[in-house]
Scaffold this active site. Structure first.
Site, mmCIF file in Angstrom:
data_model
loop_
_atom_site.group_PDB
_atom_site.id
_atom_site.type_symbol
_atom_site.label_atom_id
_atom_site.label_comp_id
_atom_site.label_asym_id
_atom_site.label_seq_id
_atom_site.Cartn_x
_atom_site.Cartn_y
_atom_site.Cartn_z
ATOM 1 N N HIS A 75 -13.397 9.228 0.261
ATOM 2 C CA HIS A 75 -13.955 8.090 0.988
ATOM 3 C C HIS A 75 -13.077 7.801 2.197
ATOM 4 C CE1 HIS A 75 -16.687 6.004 -2.217
ATOM 5 N NE2 HIS A 75 -16.870 7.320 -2.166
ATOM 6 N N TYR A 204 -16.473 -4.713 -1.304
ATOM 7 C CA TYR A 204 -15.788 -5.871 -1.891
ATOM 8 C C TYR A 204 -16.476 -7.099 -1.292
ATOM 9 C CZ TYR A 204 -12.032 -2.706 -3.389
ATOM 10 O OH TYR A 204 -11.303 -1.693 -3.981
ATOM 11 N N PRO A 296 -7.363 -5.985 -10.307
ATOM 12 C CA PRO A 296 -7.980 -4.749 -9.810
ATOM 13 C C PRO A 296 -8.468 -4.782 -8.355
ATOM 14 C CG PRO A 296 -9.439 -5.859 -11.345
ATOM 15 C CD PRO A 296 -8.161 -6.629 -11.359
ATOM 16 N N LYS A 300 -5.061 -0.768 -7.218
ATOM 17 C CA LYS A 300 -3.683 -0.286 -7.157
ATOM 18 C C LYS A 300 -3.064 0.067 -8.521
ATOM 19 C CE LYS A 300 -3.022 -0.126 -2.836
ATOM 20 N NZ LYS A 300 -3.872 1.014 -2.572
ATOM 21 N N TYR A 394 -4.550 -0.075 1.716
ATOM 22 C CA TYR A 394 -5.576 0.465 0.820
ATOM 23 C C TYR A 394 -5.301 1.947 0.505
ATOM 24 C CZ TYR A 394 -10.145 0.727 -1.433
ATOM 25 O OH TYR A 394 -11.150 0.858 -2.361
HETATM 26 C C1 PHB Z 1 -13.822 0.835 -10.040
HETATM 27 O O1 PHB Z 1 -14.543 1.716 -9.577
HETATM 28 O O2 PHB Z 1 -13.813 0.594 -11.253
HETATM 29 C C2 PHB Z 1 -12.958 0.033 -9.137
HETATM 30 C C3 PHB Z 1 -12.857 0.422 -7.805
HETATM 31 C C4 PHB Z 1 -12.076 -0.312 -6.937
HETATM 32 C C5 PHB Z 1 -11.403 -1.433 -7.396
HETATM 33 C C6 PHB Z 1 -11.485 -1.808 -8.728
HETATM 34 C C7 PHB Z 1 -12.269 -1.069 -9.607
HETATM 35 O O3 PHB Z 1 -10.650 -2.175 -6.535
#
Ligand code: PHB
Ligand code: APR
Length: 403
Positions: A75, A204, A296, A300, A394
């Site tokens: 990505h 997000y 989450p 990280k 990130y």
């Molecule tokens: C996930 O795909 O479970 C996931 C991806 C990014 C995050 C948290 C969880 O920041």
């Protein structure tokens, strides 16, 4: 009592323990893993799936990257939405060419387990009564009961890779450690479904109804989350209610494209920031979730575990090559610099994107805090420098060189 001798005894067969074991094995350092549950149980845990370049390189170094390169999806960016506004963070151009890999932690774990069993390395699954003894001596040991028999694993070093609830951290006397903790007043309700992802990159989403995340595992499997009160339980959330709430939190043109379907996993995870300092005591070194937890938001958790593994394995190589174990004293200090960065980023993203309701923060009432955080997000999204700061964190800061 059965006695096993090895160089490094690893407690826990999550991604930290398995990756450390594989890297050490590649360099001829013998190790044994003790795990409380079965391999299937470990694989049943659904966790995040965004890997930084540092972890991708570490998996290559461990010889377990073939399937990730075949099935994982690089990505080059991700999105942040704020009500109807959708902004792309072009990670690749903002970082001078870096990207992240979308590949589930469960798959990383599966690949590591396969490599370990192919190499014929010892893993004592379903061990009970695990304890670590003589940690301040030159010959520590891990004790456990396996297949009904008491086992003693004698070693030079113990790696505590047993997660937040493991025994390793508790083995460090209370007066020798400091724990920093923030428990957030909400959790994430996550749903896994065999439906195509709503967007080609992660979103997000900050909304008046709370946070949501649109993530994915493959072109046909999606992972979505919504912020929920800690008092909610999974049974309260039918699939229909989940999809309806998710749609309300994503920008409407994205929601209009959402393909829904039956959930194949649904769970609620609490959010926590936690750091234990130092990360070592005598011959015990804490790795990953045993030493630190991040919320989450920012993905990280696994990546910080990987940088601990990298530091520990490189120091161990150096120690065994030089025949001088003094170098191990640098472990905690090196790890903690990167850990605190990841903690700060995850905490900051969490504060900016979630709804804290009436909770006062640092003496400020909830409504005022919400306005500050809204301004914070707008500032970063509107500023090229701000977007670069988000992108750089990130993809993850570089690992420290171990000279
Ligand atoms: C996930 O795909 O479970 C996931 C991806 C990014 C995050 C948290 C969880 O920041
Ligand atoms: N004895 C042996 N094993 C134990 C014990 C014990 N007393 N207690 C726990 N374990 C095992 C758990 O069963 C688990 O398999 O240790 C393992 C720890 O694995 P994780 O919790 O996955 O931690 P870690 O390997 O550090 O992985 C970090 O996982 O939690 C996520 O966000 C985190 O993605 C990050 C990654």
């Amino acid at each position: 009592m059965k006695t096993i001798s090895t160089k490094v005894a690893i407690v826990g067969a999550g991604p930290s323990g398995l990756l450390l074991g594989q890297l050490l094995h590649k360099h001829g350092i013998d190790n044994v893993i003790v795990e409380r549950v079965s391999a299937d149980y470990v694989l049943g845990r659904i966790r995040a799936g965004i890997l930084e370049q540092g972890l991708v390189k570490l998996l290559e170094e461990a010889g377990v990257s073939a399937r990730m390169h075949r099935e994982g999806i690089p990505h080059d960016g991700f999105c942040i939405s704020h009500s109807e506004r959708l902004e792309r963070i072009d990670v690749k151009s903002l970082t001078g060419g870096e990207s992240v890999m979308c590949y589930g932690q469960t798959e990383v774990t599966r690949d590591l387990m396969a490599a370990r069993s192919e190499a014929g390395l010892t893993t004592l699954y379903e061990s009970s009564e695990v304890s670590i003894v003589d940690i301040c001596s030159e010959s520590p040991a891990v004790l456990c009961r396996h297949e009904g028999q008491p086992v003693r694993i004698e070693c030079d070093f113990v790696a505590g890779c047993d997660g937040f609830h493991g025994v390793s951290r508790q083995t460090i006397p209370e007066e020798k450690r400091t724990e920093h903790e923030r428990v957030y007043p909400f959790g994430w309700l996550g749903v896994l479904s065999d439906t195509p992802p709503v967007h080609d990159e992660l979103i997000y989403a900050k909304s008046e109804r709370g946070f949501a995340l649109a993530s994915q595992r493959s072109p046909t499997r999606s992972r979505y989350y919504i912020q929920v009160p800690l008092t909610d339980s999974v049974d309260q959330w039918s699939d229909e209610a989940f999809w309806a709430e998710l749609k309300r939190r994503l920008p409407s043109d994205i929601s209009a494209k959402l393909v829904t379907g039956p959930s194949i996993e649904k769970s609620i995870a609490p959010l926590r920031s936690f750091v234990c300092e130092p990360m070592q005591y005598g011959r015990l070194h804490l790795v990953g979730d045993a030493a630190h937890i991040v919320p989450p938001t920012g993905a990280k958790g696994l990546n910080l575990a990987a940088s601990d593994v990298s530091t520990l394995y490189k120091l161990l190589l150096k120690a065994y090559r030089a025949g001088d174990f003094n170098v191990m004293s640098r472990y905690s200090e090196i790890c903690l610099r990167r850990v605190w960065n990841g903690e700060r980023f995850s905490w900051w993203m969490t504060n900016m994107l979630h709804d804290f309701g009436d909770e006062s923060v640092g003496g400020m009432d909830g409504a005022s805090m919400a306005r500050f955080m809204e301004s914070e997000l707008n500032y970063y999204l509107d500023s090229p420098a701000g977007r670069a700061v988000i992108a750089e964190q990130y993809v993850g800061l570089p690992y420290e060189q171990i000279d």
